[in-house]
Design a protein around this motif. Sequence first.
Motif, short mmCIF file in Angstrom:
data_model
loop_
_atom_site.label_atom_id
_atom_site.label_comp_id
_atom_site.label_asym_id
_atom_site.label_seq_id
_atom_site.Cartn_x
_atom_site.Cartn_y
_atom_site.Cartn_z
N UNK A 169 0.83 -1.19 0.00
CA UNK A 169 0.00 0.00 0.00
C UNK A 169 0.88 1.26 0.00
N UNK A 225 1.24 -9.61 5.27
CA UNK A 225 0.43 -9.83 4.09
C UNK A 225 1.38 -9.74 2.89
N UNK A 266 2.85 -10.03 -0.96
CA UNK A 266 2.28 -9.55 -2.22
C UNK A 266 1.54 -10.67 -2.94
N UNK A 267 2.05 -11.92 -2.78
CA UNK A 267 1.35 -13.05 -3.42
C UNK A 267 -0.05 -13.18 -2.85
N UNK A 280 -1.86 -10.83 -1.48
CA UNK A 280 -2.69 -9.72 -1.97
C UNK A 280 -3.21 -10.05 -3.35
N UNK A 293 -5.90 -12.60 -3.06
CA UNK A 293 -7.12 -12.02 -2.51
C UNK A 293 -7.85 -11.21 -3.57
N UNK A 294 -7.07 -10.49 -4.38
CA UNK A 294 -7.71 -9.62 -5.36
C UNK A 294 -8.38 -10.43 -6.45
N UNK A 324 -14.14 -9.61 -4.10
CA UNK A 324 -13.01 -8.78 -4.50
C UNK A 324 -12.88 -8.70 -6.01
N UNK A 359 -15.35 -6.26 -7.17
CA UNK A 359 -14.91 -4.90 -6.87
C UNK A 359 -13.80 -4.48 -7.82
N UNK A 360 -12.92 -5.42 -8.09
CA UNK A 360 -11.81 -5.10 -8.99
C UNK A 360 -12.32 -4.71 -10.37
N UNK A 381 -13.94 -1.35 -10.20
CA UNK A 381 -12.94 -0.27 -10.15
C UNK A 381 -12.31 -0.07 -11.51
N UNK A 404 -14.69 1.75 -13.56
CA UNK A 404 -14.77 3.13 -13.08
C UNK A 404 -13.58 3.93 -13.59
N UNK A 405 -12.41 3.32 -13.51
CA UNK A 405 -11.21 4.07 -13.91
C UNK A 405 -11.21 4.32 -15.41
#
Lengths: 390, 172, 194, 104
Positions: free
Chosen positions: B51, B123, B125-126, B128, B131-132, B138, B141-142, B145, B148-149
Amino acid sequence: MTLVERIDQAPLLLQRWAVSFFPALLQPWVAMLISAAAIIGVFASLFALSTLAERKGLGRIQNRPGPNRVGPFGMLQPLADGIKMLIKEDIVPLRADKVLHFLAPIALIVPSLLVYSVLPIGRNLIAMQCQLGVLLFFAIGASTELSIFMAGWGSHNKYSLLGSIRAIAQMISYELPMVLAAVTVILATSSLDTVNIVEAQAGGFWAWHAFTPWGAIALLTFFICALAESNRAPFDLPEAESELIAGHLTEYSGFKYALFFMAEYLGMMAISGMAITLFLGGWQAPLPILNFIPSWMWFFGKLACFVVLFIWIRGTLPRLRADQLMNLAWKFLLPIALLNIGLAGLWVKSSGWIAWPISVILLGLAIVGLGRLLRGSRPRGGKRIYRYAD
Amino acid sequence: MSIPFLIIAAVILASAWAAVSLRNLVHCGLCAALSFLATGTLYLYLNAEFLGLVQLMVYVGAVAVLILFTVLLTRPATEAADAVPTKRPAFWKGALIAITVGGAVASCLAVYAAPKASTAPELSIQEIGRLLTASQQNVLALIIVALLMTTALIGALLLAAPAEEDTKGGGA
Amino acid sequence: MLGTGILRGLKETARNVIGSFREKDRLPTVMYPEETVKTKENFRTFPFLVYDGDHAMPGLRCVSCRICEKECPPQCIFIIQERDENNKAVKHPRVFDIDFSVCMQCGICAEVCPFDAIKMDNIYELAGEDRFTGLLVDKHRLAKSNHYYHQIKPTEANEVDGRLAEDKRKAEEAAKAKAAAAAAKAAPPPTAAT
Amino acid sequence: MNDALTLNGCLILSALLFGIGLVAVFGRRSAILVLIGIEFMLNAAVINFVAFWRFAHPSSDGMMFSIFAIAVAAAEAGVGLALVIALYRHRRSVRIDEIPPASE
């Protein structure tokens, strides 16, 4: 430990030996300080060497001998340059933003040096092994844009501001394809750690990422973007002498100018180091038989090749026009890099050989098609109309 | 509270205050960038490495630059209009409201009994990444997003692109 | 193909780099203070005065006729004629100054001189610290031997020498003839009287 | 290091940062500064998420929220600044008290 290993690990052993003199509480700090000092010392002297190589090489390209007065064959020219820079008067424009004008070179040199912390220079030779090495590299690299803006704004000079705006626009545009080119490697190795990435390429040059279809294209994309990111010719519009009288560097002199100059070369070498790490096997020898040569020598050898290539290209290609620059980034490199990511995914998921023909055909089509588009693109509005000249 | 945390917090607050109270908009933008940078450092300090680096990349590398570009593109007017930060009484009135709100929340939190400190979570990076992309909500949400972007990108382009008649006639 | 132009350009510059170590054409720079370009014979800079023999002042060919002074377009020559104790003009300059800072190296003085006394030199390293008097050159500095003239411009000097020798021979013949004529006039042969 | 105290510190910090964001939104008239204030407020929220993730609920949800919040904040900044530029092009000013109501 054999002698070969000992030479290979010499810098590390030297560091451990020096650290052992300090009390245990201070040892990690001293180790960090020594790493930082080694990075600054080695790469600053490489900077001096590469300025010399650049001046000599450019001279030879332009049919002149280059600097040859100071020392034998002009070898001490960087020293003379350094002394000149140090004793030169430091001029600050009267209406400049004094604080920003002063801070800009410092804010530029710090990230340029910081990114070296995640570059594996040799086997076990890395200042800071970090899970997120590649991300750290690009995140810190992104903050140099603000320093250039500070330089341009702080100088209170139209040309400086224009130059810095150009530089930032260019850096943002080229950062995108560059990061996307790096993403292919991250996809293939499923790691952001530079050490893991290098270790994934062990065994010989055929294991390097540059020798896969996506890797070759990604390396090319990355290299073009590296040229643009470090503001080198043919992408040196931000500091174009003939149009912008050196852009954001206009109002700088003396030591501050030297810092800018140093940051440019350090950035160039850092990006080259990243390209080596990602695509060309880092410190790995190209053939297993050549492993007796220390790993750091391979790294620096590859780095030297990159620097020579940078100089060679600078001596060859003319400067791009601003619209050509943007077209290249957004209409050519970005689509290619995106397609390349897909192909890298295909490579990872398929067994390998099937990906070759597909990749070659798709990439070939894309490059030819986009290349035609690029060549066909003219400034908007068709024929240029001159308002005042006619 | 440890000393590094206090230093980071002081930098964040000082630069943020400078960003909202300075006269020169360019200085404001740069101070905001410093504040974003310090926030990224805070994330690093709190073990949220990914982050923190994302914050650095997105805020310092993109948002701050965007802000500065906007300042420059709208400069002639901003220099005239905002040389003095509005009418001074208005500024202080705003500051009063804001400080009251912030202070009230802060004073409530100051007495907040924190739950028992757990061990620092790791946590990688793998994880994360997993999870994503692996968990159902998720992924949704991804995708949202991402959409949205894309929309934001196209919308921003349409908003900021000059009207067609402005660009005609060569290098205007 | 896309990119071939770049590769061609890279090849060309690489040829320059490698060639600069082997071919003279690809590295034409002359290391000036150590080596100099050999000047062509017709290369000219500033005028000088030629003298014959070993001694400069007596040997000057200049007779101070002041033609060059009058012809000089930027008027950089200044001459005063020598006079003997009886205030009688002597064919020799007492003062012969050339202001090199004014001279434009046109060579007209050398063209007009009927005595081949002033010629164009080929020195060019005249940098000095003094802006005025340093470049105001008097006859002692201007005087250079015929031998030097032969060194810098052999063809022209030989031609001049030949011409001068011819003139001298003619003058001597004329003098001889004149002397003979005078002698004949003074003592006419007996046959003429008859 | 006292974790509970640091958590409180983080929360106080984020509250203050939120307050500073409010100052910009209420007290300044330049639209750009208002946007900077909004960014500060978003940052304050993300700090809270991270602090709770770090010290109280290490279940990775806080992290996911923060990542999405940053992504959305970036999009918001892009659109917001594009709006400021469009506004400037039409009104030659970025002062929010000169913006006409949307119905106009």
